[in-house]
Structure formats: C-alpha cells, structure tokens
Design a protein around this motif. Structure first.
Motif, mmCIF file in Angstrom:
data_model
loop_
_atom_site.group_PDB
_atom_site.id
_atom_site.type_symbol
_atom_site.label_atom_id
_atom_site.label_comp_id
_atom_site.label_asym_id
_atom_site.label_seq_id
_atom_site.Cartn_x
_atom_site.Cartn_y
_atom_site.Cartn_z
ATOM 1 N N THR A 98 4.220 4.401 -6.930
ATOM 2 C CA THR A 98 3.316 3.521 -6.336
ATOM 3 C C THR A 98 1.791 4.154 -6.375
ATOM 4 O O THR A 98 0.900 3.459 -6.747
ATOM 5 N N HIS A 99 1.665 5.772 -6.128
ATOM 6 C CA HIS A 99 0.232 6.057 -6.476
ATOM 7 C C HIS A 99 -0.099 6.121 -7.755
ATOM 8 O O HIS A 99 -1.442 6.169 -8.179
ATOM 9 N N GLN A 102 -1.837 1.878 -9.471
ATOM 10 C CA GLN A 102 -3.004 1.232 -8.614
ATOM 11 C C GLN A 102 -3.801 0.178 -9.299
ATOM 12 O O GLN A 102 -4.571 -0.428 -8.837
ATOM 13 N N GLN A 111 0.597 0.820 -1.419
ATOM 14 C CA GLN A 111 -0.316 2.294 -1.269
ATOM 15 C C GLN A 111 -1.131 1.939 0.292
ATOM 16 O O GLN A 111 -1.005 2.993 1.214
ATOM 17 N N GLU A 114 1.883 2.157 2.886
ATOM 18 C CA GLU A 114 2.054 3.773 3.132
ATOM 19 C C GLU A 114 1.198 4.591 3.889
ATOM 20 O O GLU A 114 1.310 5.215 4.849
ATOM 21 N N ASP A 115 -0.174 4.303 3.458
ATOM 22 C CA ASP A 115 -1.180 5.241 4.107
ATOM 23 C C ASP A 115 -1.539 4.626 5.728
ATOM 24 O O ASP A 115 -1.940 5.520 6.581
#
Length: 250
Positions: A98-99, A102, A111, A114-115
């Motif tokens: 995922t990271h 982007q 993302q 998640e954050d």
C-alpha cells in the motif's frame, strides 16, 4: 466476547463469521444486515458490548474520489463509535505494498484508512495481504486494453482468501499488535504468469502481454512492489491446488 465484523457478508467477512461463530458472539455487520458505516445507521447498536471490531469492508466504487470518501468517512465514523462503545481491539485488512502504490487512488485511500487507525488511540492490528487467488479475474479485467491483458513486470505472491480469513480470526482473538503484519501465499509468480495460469485453468485463452510501461491499479510498480519484504505469515494453500477445484474455475 463479542466480535463485530464490518463487511461481514462479503468474501472474507462471511468466512470469518463461519470460523468464529461457534466460539464467540459474532455480528456480521453490513448494509445488508442494517449496519452502515457511512450513514451510521445501526452502527451504535451493532457495537454495543463489542470487544473486537474487524473491518474487512471495501468501497462499492473504485473511482478515485468515491474510494477516498468511503474509506475516510467509514473509518472515522467507525472509530468514533468504537471509542464510545469501549471497543478494545480494532483489526483491519489492508494490502501488501500500500505505501509503495500511492500513485493509485485506491491505495492512497487505503493508506488514509491505515493512518486513521494508527492515530485513533484504540489498540489495533493491521493485516496487509497480497492479492487473493479469487482476484485473478479482477486483475485481468482492470488490465484489459485493445483486446489484450497488458500487465507490468513484477512478482506476485497470491494467497487463498480462506488463509486470509484464518489469520484474521487468530489476530482478532489475540492481543493487539499495534503494528502492520504482511501475509502472503506460499509461491511467487511473475504477474503475467499468474494470470496466464488463471486463463488456462478456466479454458479461456486470452493474450497476456507484459509492458514495462504498464501500471497496476494506476501506479507504476517495481519487481517487488506487490510482494512482502518479510511475511509474518505464509498461507498453506497452493494456487494450482486451489484452482483445480471446479467451484474456483470461474
């Protein structure tokens, strides 16, 4: 212990419900069962007396603005409701790489999800999985161009959804990890080789080509973008074993 599964009627959620229901008080929550994390309809009632929430929901639309709105709004509403209900463990299913993806609207939204979870103050576990075996057709569909399947060069390490559900069940009933863990299947393939195996198994030959300039879900990838650097769990189901079963040949 009460476990609420957001997205509980979907591919992973239904398997989680089946796995956990004999030992725990399980609620499969989705718009189909009267629980909507966007409108918040039924949400507070669903979370009453809940200890664990597992979020395996997905956006109904993959348009960039829609998917961001879904994951941001759904996650914010869900976390706020969990704080009010005293939920002690929040588990989400995300995606390996995922990271690194982007450039893709979908993965930017994941993302953000998640954050939000990491910053919520609720003990959490984030499970990032590789592509499910069941998603081969979807990968082919999103890569179709001019009558061909055009794929970037890169490795995949796909996993059976049943193995994902099994790992999520163990994670949800254990102690929160407060970290991200990657999970994957037992074999690595070139992306184009995996999709060719899929078409061969369903006796539907299509031309699959590799193009160094092609993208994956709108993002450029390297050879290892889609595979874990260090998998915390490796599933036991092999792709050829899985795809050989008639019910999976569709």
């Amino acid at each position: 212990m009460k476990i609420v599964i957001i997205g509980g009627t979907g591919l992973i959620g239904s398997q989680l419900t089946h796995t956990l229901k004999d030992q725990y008080d399980v609620l499969a929550a989705s718009p189909n069962t009267g629980v909507n994390t966007i409108t918040q309809a039924g949400l507070a009632e669903a979370l009453q007396n809940a200890t664990v929430v597992i979020d395996v929901s997905n956006s109904p639309s993959f348009a960039t603005e829609d998917v961001m709105a879904f994951f941001k709004t759904s996650t914010e509403n869900l976390l706020a409701a969990e704080k009010r209900a005293g939920v002690q463990h929040h588990v989400i299913l995300s995606v390996v790489g995922t990271h690194k993806l982007q450039e893709s609207g979908y993965f930017r939204a994941k993302q953000v999800q998640e954050d939000l979870v990491k910053a919520s103050g609720i003990p959490f576990s984030i499970v990032r999985a590789t592509q499910f075996f069941e998603f081969a057709a979807g990968v082919a569909h999103m890569s179709a161009a001019d009558g061909k399947i055009v794929l970037p060069r890169g490795l995949v390490q796909p996993i059976a959804s049943a193995d994902v559900a099994s790992f999520l069940a163990k994670t949800a009933t254990g102690t929160p990890t407060n970290r991200i863990v990657d999970i994957a299947g037992p074999e690595r393939f070139e992306l184009d080789a995996w999709i060719r195996r899929y078409f061969a198994s369903i006796d539907n030959p299509q031309e699959v080509v590799t193009d160094a300039k092609a993208v994956y879900s709108g993002a450029a990838i390297t050879a290892t973008t889609l595979v874990p650097d260090d998998a915390g769990y490796v599933g036991s189901t092999h792709y050829d074993e899985w795809i050989s079963k008639p019910e999976n040949q569709r």
